[in-house]
Design a protein around this motif. Structure first.
Motif, PDB file in Angstrom:
ATOM      1  N   LEU A   1       0.758  -1.125   0.018  1.00 12.13           N
ATOM      2  CA  LEU A   1       0.004   0.206   0.116  1.00 12.13           C
ATOM      3  C   LEU A   1       0.910   1.237   0.090  1.00 12.13           C
ATOM      4  N   PRO A   2       1.398   1.374  -1.102  1.00 11.17           N
ATOM      5  CA  PRO A   2       2.427   2.605  -1.166  1.00 11.17           C
ATOM      6  C   PRO A   2       1.984   3.965  -1.237  1.00 11.17           C
ATOM      7  N   PRO A   3       2.914   5.075  -0.969  1.00  3.76           N
ATOM      8  CA  PRO A   3       2.180   6.321  -0.997  1.00  3.76           C
ATOM      9  C   PRO A   3       1.382   6.707  -2.377  1.00  3.76           C
ATOM     10  N   ILE A   4       0.330   7.414  -2.126  1.00  9.00           N
ATOM     11  CA  ILE A   4      -0.795   7.705  -2.978  1.00  9.00           C
ATOM     12  C   ILE A   4      -0.360   9.430  -3.367  1.00  9.00           C
ATOM     13  N   ALA A   5      -0.118  10.019  -4.779  1.00  4.60           N
ATOM     14  CA  ALA A   5      -0.010  11.395  -5.077  1.00  4.60           C
ATOM     15  C   ALA A   5      -1.156  11.923  -4.454  1.00  4.60           C
ATOM     16  N   PHE A   6      -0.891  13.137  -3.859  1.00  2.00           N
ATOM     17  CA  PHE A   6      -2.104  14.049  -3.450  1.00  2.00           C
ATOM     18  C   PHE A   6      -3.202  14.374  -4.170  1.00  2.00           C
ATOM     19  N   ASP A   7      -2.705  14.541  -5.375  1.00  2.00           N
ATOM     20  CA  ASP A   7      -3.752  14.936  -6.663  1.00  2.00           C
ATOM     21  C   ASP A   7      -4.445  13.628  -6.988  1.00  2.00           C
ATOM     22  N   GLU A   8      -4.274  12.476  -6.458  1.00  2.00           N
ATOM     23  CA  GLU A   8      -4.978  11.168  -6.865  1.00  2.00           C
ATOM     24  C   GLU A   8      -5.776  10.840  -5.528  1.00  2.00           C
ATOM     25  N   LEU A   9      -5.616  11.661  -4.418  1.00  2.00           N
ATOM     26  CA  LEU A   9      -6.665  11.271  -3.381  1.00  2.00           C
ATOM     27  C   LEU A   9      -8.086  11.581  -3.723  1.00  2.00           C
ATOM     28  N   ASN A  10      -9.157  10.875  -3.235  1.00  2.00           N
ATOM     29  CA  ASN A  10     -10.285  11.282  -3.186  1.00  2.00           C
ATOM     30  C   ASN A  10     -10.430  12.419  -2.059  1.00  2.00           C
TER      31      ASN A  10
END
Length: 184
Positions: free
Chosen positions: A5-14
């Motif tokens: 469960l790696p980091p998610i780019a901020f702009d890809e977050l809901n």
């Protein structure tokens, strides 16, 4: 082993994830890292967890120095490298002697601890090893820290166990650290 469960780019977050992430960024942690990376997949859980952790880590009734000691014992009990990498340097900065930190890493009984450190260490070791705390150790903790301190100490062990379980399952990547990794 790859981070599950790696980091998610901020702009890809809901939107819920962005709100939860921003709360951590705006708080004392300043960034989303460690256990909050996998927990971000459940923003409400992450929000509750981070608020509990913020209290336990920064404002517990036993103080930051002893909280960091409890975190190290928990990290060692769960072989949790991320917790160790983050908290061993903080424990040293807060005054936990290097010999005590190294003994915990080796699963040895530390020598030369202050009385409050010895009580916290015994309490945490018993709780993780025996799944309970002896009357003797409980009484010592109660005498030193009072009921709120004992409850906060139990909370520290439980909270950092939760985080260890999350990161061990997610295989969270260990950050760079000045601390040596926990030995196998």
């Amino acid at each position: 082993m790859a981070d599950r469960l790696p980091p998610i780019a901020f702009d890809e977050l809901n939107e819920d994830q962005k709100v939860a992430a921003q709360a951590i960024i705006d708080g004392p942690r300043g960034a989303v890292y460690g256990p909050f990376v996998p927990l971000l997949r459940s923003p409400e859980l992450m929000g509750h967890a981070q608020r509990m952790g913020e209290y336990l880590r920064y404002r517990s009734a036993i103080g930051v120095r002893l909280s960091e000691l409890a975190i190290l014992v928990t990290a060692r009990a769960w072989n949790q490298q991320v917790e160790w990498a983050i908290h061993a340097p903080i424990a040293a900065q807060m005054g936990i002697p290097p010999d005590v930190i190294n003994a915990i890493a080796r699963r040895e009984q530390p020598e030369g601890m202050l009385v409050d450190e010895a009580v916290v260490h015994a309490f945490c070791v018993e709780l993780h090893r025996d799944k309970q705390v002896s009357d003797h150790t409980y009484g010592e903790a109660l005498a030193l820290f009072g009921e709120q301190g004992v409850v906060d100490l139990m909370g520290l062990n439980g909270y950092y166990t939760l985080l260890a379980m999350v990161m061990n399952t997610a295989r969270t990547e260990v950050p760079p650290s000045t601390a040596a990794p926990l030995p196998e």
